[in-house]
Design a protein around this motif. Structure first.
Motif, PDB file in Angstrom:
ATOM      1  N   ASP A 140       0.819  -1.199   0.000  1.00  7.75           N
ATOM      2  CA  ASP A 140       0.000   0.000   0.000  1.00  7.75           C
ATOM      3  C   ASP A 140       0.862   1.263   0.000  1.00  7.75           C
TER       4      ASP A 140
ATOM      5  N   ARG B 136       2.567   4.691   1.320  1.00  9.67           N
ATOM      6  CA  ARG B 136       3.201   5.043   2.592  1.00  9.67           C
ATOM      7  C   ARG B 136       3.583   6.517   2.586  1.00  9.67           C
TER       8      ARG B 136
ATOM      9  N   THR C 115       2.831   1.283   7.424  1.00  8.11           N
ATOM     10  CA  THR C 115       1.496   1.560   6.908  1.00  8.11           C
ATOM     11  C   THR C 115       0.726   2.381   7.946  1.00  8.11           C
ATOM     12  N   ILE C 116       0.140   3.464   7.484  1.00  2.00           N
ATOM     13  CA  ILE C 116      -0.622   4.350   8.369  1.00  2.00           C
ATOM     14  C   ILE C 116      -2.060   4.380   7.879  1.00  2.00           C
ATOM     15  N   HIS C 117      -3.003   4.193   8.798  1.00  2.00           N
ATOM     16  CA  HIS C 117      -4.412   4.165   8.436  1.00  2.00           C
ATOM     17  C   HIS C 117      -4.809   5.502   7.807  1.00  2.00           C
ATOM     18  N   PRO C 118      -5.575   5.462   6.707  1.00  2.00           N
ATOM     19  CA  PRO C 118      -5.974   6.705   6.020  1.00  2.00           C
ATOM     20  C   PRO C 118      -6.693   7.713   6.915  1.00  2.00           C
ATOM     21  N   ASN C 119      -7.366   7.251   7.974  1.00  2.00           N
ATOM     22  CA  ASN C 119      -8.050   8.186   8.884  1.00  2.00           C
ATOM     23  C   ASN C 119      -7.067   9.057   9.656  1.00  2.00           C
TER      24      ASN C 119
END
Length: 178
Positions: free
Chosen positions: A151, A153, A168-172
């Motif tokens: 995904d 980053r 990976t960082i949550h889109p929120n």
């Protein structure tokens, strides 16, 4: 871009022949700020697997010092060299805020960070973002797809030297900076 002579600035430097630990000890003895991006690797010693903290890029270190003081120390140490911009031939000087962002991320020594050479990423294809929560809250970078990850980053780059892609960082937890 040479800063005025009495203020401390960040330099990208090389310590040839994998002597970055020696260079760090010497520079810290001189009370200079130093940073070497490190990462844990698994190595086998006497038949046992152990986690060892090793430099991400051998020979690379960042030094925070006054130009005159660094020049004095550098003249006594042959293996310490400035990294220069290939196009202009100027020493690479990193702005304080850019270096603080890089250290905040790379200084976590996380196994999930991915490091890249500057020519491996096209940062112009990404979106400038700020992280609004989690371990890296407040950090700003470029949100894009990187090789070696499924995904997108957030990437923090030191122009012409190195780039680090966060976990990976949550889109929120990401907001776009206009």
């Amino acid at each position: 871009m040479e800063a005025d002579k009495d203020s401390e600035i960040w330099y990208a430097m090389r310590a040839t022949y994998r002597r970055e630990p020696d260079a760090m000890r010497l520079l810290e003895k001189e009370n200079f700020g130093c940073f070497v991006p490190m990462q844990y690797k698994i190595s086998i010693k006497k038949g046992k697997k152990i986690r060892v903290l090793v430099p991400v890029v051998h020979n690379l270190l960042f030094v925070h010092a006054r130009p005159s003081e660094l020049k004095r120390v550098k003249s006594q140490v042959a293996y310490l060299q400035y990294i220069t911009d290939t196009r202009s031939g100027q020493k690479i000087i990193i702005p304080d805020n850019e270096m603080q962002r890089f250290i905040a991320v790379a200084g976590s020594y996380s196994d999930h960070l991915l490091y890249f050479q500057p020519d491996e990423l096209n940062l112009s294809k990404g979106t400038k973002v700020r992280i609004t929560g989690g371990d890296f809250e407040g950090q700003e970078g470029i949100f894009l797809k990187v090789k070696g990850a499924r995904d997108r980053r957030v990437v923090i780059a030191i122009q012409g030297v190195i780039a680090v892609a966060m976990t990976t960082i949550h889109p929120n937890l990401i907001e776009v900076i206009k």
